[in-house]
Design a protein around this motif. Structure first.
Motif, mmCIF file in Angstrom:
data_model
loop_
_atom_site.group_PDB
_atom_site.id
_atom_site.type_symbol
_atom_site.label_atom_id
_atom_site.label_comp_id
_atom_site.label_asym_id
_atom_site.label_seq_id
_atom_site.Cartn_x
_atom_site.Cartn_y
_atom_site.Cartn_z
ATOM 1 N N ILE A 83 48.999 57.317 21.135
ATOM 2 C CA ILE A 83 48.581 56.120 21.505
ATOM 3 C C ILE A 83 47.329 55.626 20.606
ATOM 4 C CG2 ILE A 83 48.038 55.562 23.281
ATOM 5 C CD1 ILE A 83 49.648 57.840 24.851
ATOM 6 N N ALA A 84 46.829 55.930 19.847
ATOM 7 C CA ALA A 84 45.567 55.417 19.484
ATOM 8 C C ALA A 84 46.008 54.454 18.085
ATOM 9 C CB ALA A 84 44.072 56.012 18.770
ATOM 10 N N HIS A 85 46.946 55.263 17.800
ATOM 11 C CA HIS A 85 47.505 55.101 16.812
ATOM 12 C C HIS A 85 48.617 53.148 16.589
ATOM 13 C CE1 HIS A 85 49.540 53.520 12.189
ATOM 14 N NE2 HIS A 85 50.296 54.399 13.174
ATOM 15 N N LEU A 86 48.984 53.455 17.429
ATOM 16 C CA LEU A 86 50.295 52.768 18.293
ATOM 17 C C LEU A 86 49.468 50.968 19.153
ATOM 18 C CD1 LEU A 86 52.675 54.483 20.384
ATOM 19 C CD2 LEU A 86 53.139 53.355 18.265
ATOM 20 N N THR A 87 48.574 51.455 19.867
ATOM 21 C CA THR A 87 47.372 50.614 20.433
ATOM 22 C C THR A 87 45.987 50.509 19.912
ATOM 23 O OG1 THR A 87 46.110 52.298 21.680
ATOM 24 C CG2 THR A 87 48.207 51.494 22.403
ATOM 25 N N LYS A 88 45.659 51.228 19.110
ATOM 26 C CA LYS A 88 44.926 50.004 18.512
ATOM 27 C C LYS A 88 43.587 49.966 19.516
ATOM 28 C CE LYS A 88 47.270 50.226 14.272
ATOM 29 N NZ LYS A 88 47.299 50.900 13.548
ATOM 30 N N ALA A 89 43.458 50.442 20.335
ATOM 31 C CA ALA A 89 42.780 50.224 21.553
ATOM 32 C C ALA A 89 41.117 51.430 21.317
ATOM 33 C CB ALA A 89 43.317 50.983 23.189
ATOM 34 N N GLU A 90 40.017 51.654 22.174
ATOM 35 C CA GLU A 90 39.015 52.481 21.761
ATOM 36 C C GLU A 90 38.944 53.890 21.718
ATOM 37 O OE1 GLU A 90 35.679 51.151 20.650
ATOM 38 O OE2 GLU A 90 36.591 49.094 20.700
ATOM 39 N N LEU A 91 38.656 54.353 21.037
ATOM 40 C CA LEU A 91 39.503 56.206 21.298
ATOM 41 C C LEU A 91 38.900 56.155 22.737
ATOM 42 C CD1 LEU A 91 40.514 58.080 20.422
ATOM 43 C CD2 LEU A 91 38.143 59.147 19.545
ATOM 44 N N SER A 92 37.420 56.196 23.712
ATOM 45 C CA SER A 92 37.558 56.996 25.112
ATOM 46 C C SER A 92 38.015 56.281 26.186
ATOM 47 C CB SER A 92 35.647 56.585 24.970
ATOM 48 O OG SER A 92 35.822 54.667 25.081
ATOM 49 N N GLU A 93 38.588 55.066 25.668
ATOM 50 C CA GLU A 93 39.999 54.796 26.606
ATOM 51 C C GLU A 93 40.984 55.619 26.748
ATOM 52 O OE1 GLU A 93 40.111 50.410 26.351
ATOM 53 O OE2 GLU A 93 37.791 49.978 27.190
ATOM 54 N N THR A 151 47.641 65.165 34.903
ATOM 55 C CA THR A 151 48.254 64.888 35.981
ATOM 56 C C THR A 151 47.382 64.418 37.034
ATOM 57 O OG1 THR A 151 48.784 66.612 37.810
ATOM 58 C CG2 THR A 151 50.297 65.869 36.230
ATOM 59 N N VAL A 152 45.850 63.359 36.838
ATOM 60 C CA VAL A 152 44.970 62.888 37.479
ATOM 61 C C VAL A 152 45.606 61.605 37.833
ATOM 62 C CG1 VAL A 152 42.997 61.976 37.925
ATOM 63 C CG2 VAL A 152 43.343 64.156 36.646
ATOM 64 N N GLY A 153 45.840 60.771 37.336
ATOM 65 C CA GLY A 153 46.309 59.917 38.078
ATOM 66 C C GLY A 153 45.148 58.012 37.763
ATOM 67 N N LEU A 154 43.794 58.450 37.649
ATOM 68 C CA LEU A 154 42.393 57.931 36.951
ATOM 69 C C LEU A 154 43.024 56.777 35.712
ATOM 70 C CD1 LEU A 154 39.223 59.605 37.623
ATOM 71 C CD2 LEU A 154 40.639 57.951 39.494
ATOM 72 N N SER A 155 43.020 56.046 35.389
ATOM 73 C CA SER A 155 42.836 55.115 34.101
ATOM 74 C C SER A 155 41.595 53.149 34.322
ATOM 75 C CB SER A 155 43.898 54.158 34.157
ATOM 76 O OG SER A 155 44.543 53.501 32.973
ATOM 77 N N THR A 156 41.230 53.766 32.818
ATOM 78 C CA THR A 156 40.497 52.480 32.359
ATOM 79 C C THR A 156 41.224 51.408 32.252
ATOM 80 O OG1 THR A 156 41.234 52.896 29.954
ATOM 81 C CG2 THR A 156 38.971 54.307 31.450
ATOM 82 N N GLY A 157 42.711 51.285 33.285
ATOM 83 C CA GLY A 157 43.441 50.419 32.273
ATOM 84 C C GLY A 157 44.137 49.876 31.249
ATOM 85 N N LEU A 158 44.153 50.907 30.494
ATOM 86 C CA LEU A 158 44.903 50.622 29.764
ATOM 87 C C LEU A 158 46.471 51.195 29.791
ATOM 88 C CD1 LEU A 158 44.678 51.103 26.022
ATOM 89 C CD2 LEU A 158 44.471 53.571 26.459
#
Length: 480
Positions: free
Chosen positions: A403-413, A424-431
């Motif tokens: 997913i990091a390769h596909l999105t180029k997003a911040e690794l922590s997110e 199966t938590v459901g919390l998200s940074t918005g990513l």
């Protein structure tokens, strides 16, 4: 027809294809309970994907795209709580009912669900069905080899365990809904609307899903401590697991008669709950976008709430994307551990962490055995615990890299959302809501593997269980 063999349990007078399908399902359940369970879970996801794709399921009356429908189906059946659409506004009343039914079906667990469907086929609770249900409380039963029946729930008690699963789900969700109704009214919710939102919130709390029926989520109830406390209680009851509920119900408060599994689950859950809250207070106390503007009481309560939700609850009051990166790491660690075995929570499970911690402690002390509460923990349980961690870490690593390769997003997110999906938590940074379709499918696969369980998944992939009737010479490699 002469020479035709008819299954004694198959429906008489049925068509030939019906008997063949019935026989194939029975053979699959007998040969590999774990594969049978995975097949049932997959079939449920496909069914709900088709239902969510229907125009009647969407608020605008249009078919939902396949990627969104599949992701919602996986997130619902796997009681995850992540979404690629706005769950409160995208779905019609029919769609919300599908979500409500799906999370309750998924909450029963993949092996427990398979055992119940097995009862419909076999018309009785035989040994195979008992092995299926018992496997959800003790993954060792999915493998060949010896199993210590002193662990969790004995086979003779599986019928009572299934009753506990059904009754506890109905009773606990009903009680939580009754408590939530006046709290919702106090929060300004219309009485008629609260009649729907109360059981909806109740189901999302006990199943540890975290979906909210209103667009604002829990933000309007940020100061409603009674409502938030009830939600935390629901999440806690769902996350400790049905075997623990069963043990508490049987022995009430006679702690000495609790199983070792119940003791380890309760103790580890409580310890992680308070340690997580303390960590969030220290790391977020000076963050003006989270706890920085709150007084001491609000900060403490919100830290406790966040700690409970990162264990698998999925509800959020603050914006997760505004947390410091250090807090995201702590949250990721709590999510990776998850809740109790055979529960509505995900992760590697608290008993896995407890067993590994006890093994490390015994090794540090130079003790030849691993024990707790005057009970010895056998080596096969320790090996399974190591396997669960290894499989879980591998799944998370591969998904994060992809997913990091596909999105180029911040690794922590990316790491936070991937672990949230796996556990199966459901919390998200918005990513998650911004993922392209290819990454959506990867995240859906991560949720599926996390919910089915790493041990069950490994057992399903293995072709057969082979017994080794010989012993090889011993040689000790250097470790560490």
């Amino acid at each position: 027809m002469a020479g035709t063999t008819v299954d004694a349990h198959a429906p008489r007078g049925g068509p030939a294809w019906h008997r063949r399908v019935f026989s194939a399902l029975k053979d699959l359940a007998t040969a590999s309970p774990s594969r049978f369970a995975v097949l049932i879970f997959s079939a449920l996801i496909l069914l709900f994907t088709a239902l969510f794709s229907l125009p009647i399921a969407a608020a605008d009356g249009r078919p939902t795209p396949l990627a969104d429908a599949l992701f919602t189906a996986v997130s619902t059946i796997c009681v995850t709580g992540l979404s690629t659409v706005d769950m409160s506004t995208h779905w019609s009343p029919f769609g919300h009912v599908l979500v409500y039914i799906g999370v309750n079906v998924g909450a029963m667990g993949v092996l427990t669900l398979a055992s119940i469907l097995g009862l419909v086929i076999a018309k009785r609770l035989g040994l195979r069905a008992k092995l299926l249900a018992a496997g959800d409380s003790n993954p060792l039963r999915a493998h060949g080899g010896p199993v210590n029946e002193g662990q969790t729930v004995r086979l003779g008690e599986v019928g009572a365990l299934l009753s506990t699963v059904a009754l506890s789900t109905l009773v606990i969700e009903a009680v939580i809904a009754v408590l939530l109704y006046p709290a919702l009214l106090a929060g300004g919710v219309d009485p008629l609307t609260a009649l729907w939102e109360a059981p909806y919130y109740s189901a999302m709390a006990f199943t540890n899903t975290g979906f909210t029926p209103n667009a604002e989520g829990l933000e309007p109830f940020a100061q409603n401590y009674f409502l938030l406390t009830v939600l935390m209680a629901g999440v806690f009851l769902g996350s400790i697991g049905f075997p623990v509920i069963f043990a508490i119900w049987r022995h009430r408060w006679h702690l000495r008669r609790w199983t070792l599994h119940a003791k380890l689950t309760i103790i580890t859950t409580i310890v992680l709950f308070f340690l997580g809250a303390a960590a969030f207070i220290v790391l977020e106390y000076g963050n003006p976008t989270t706890f920085g503007t709150m007084d001491a009481w609000d900060t403490t309560f919100q830290a406790l709430f966040l700690s409970a939700m990162t264990r698998s609850g999925g509800f959020a009051i603050i914006d997760i994307g505004q947390l410091n990166e250090s807090s995201l790491v702590v949250g990721s660690m709590l999510m990776f551990v998850g809740g109790g075995s055979a529960s509505t929570a995900g992760g590697i499970k608290v008993t896995t962490l407890a067993v590994l911690a006890l093994a490390v402690w015994s090794e540090a002390k130079g003790r030849p055995i691993v024990s707790a509460f005057r009970r010895r923990i056998p080596s096969d349980v320790q090996r399974v615990a190591l396997s669960v961690v290894a499989w879980g870490a591998t799944i998370v690593a591969l998904s994060t890299i992809t997913i990091a390769h596909l999105t180029k997003a911040e690794l922590s997110e990316v790491l936070f959302d991937v672990i949230s999906a796996f556990a199966t938590v459901g919390l998200s940074t918005g990513l998650t809501q911004e993922l392209p379709d290819t990454a959506v499918y990867v995240m859906a696969a991560t949720m599926f593997m996390g919910r089915v369980g790493t041990v069950t998944l490994a057992a399903a992939v293995a072709a057969t269980s082979r017994s080794q009737l010989y012993s090889l010479p011993v040689e000790r490699p250097i470790v560490g």
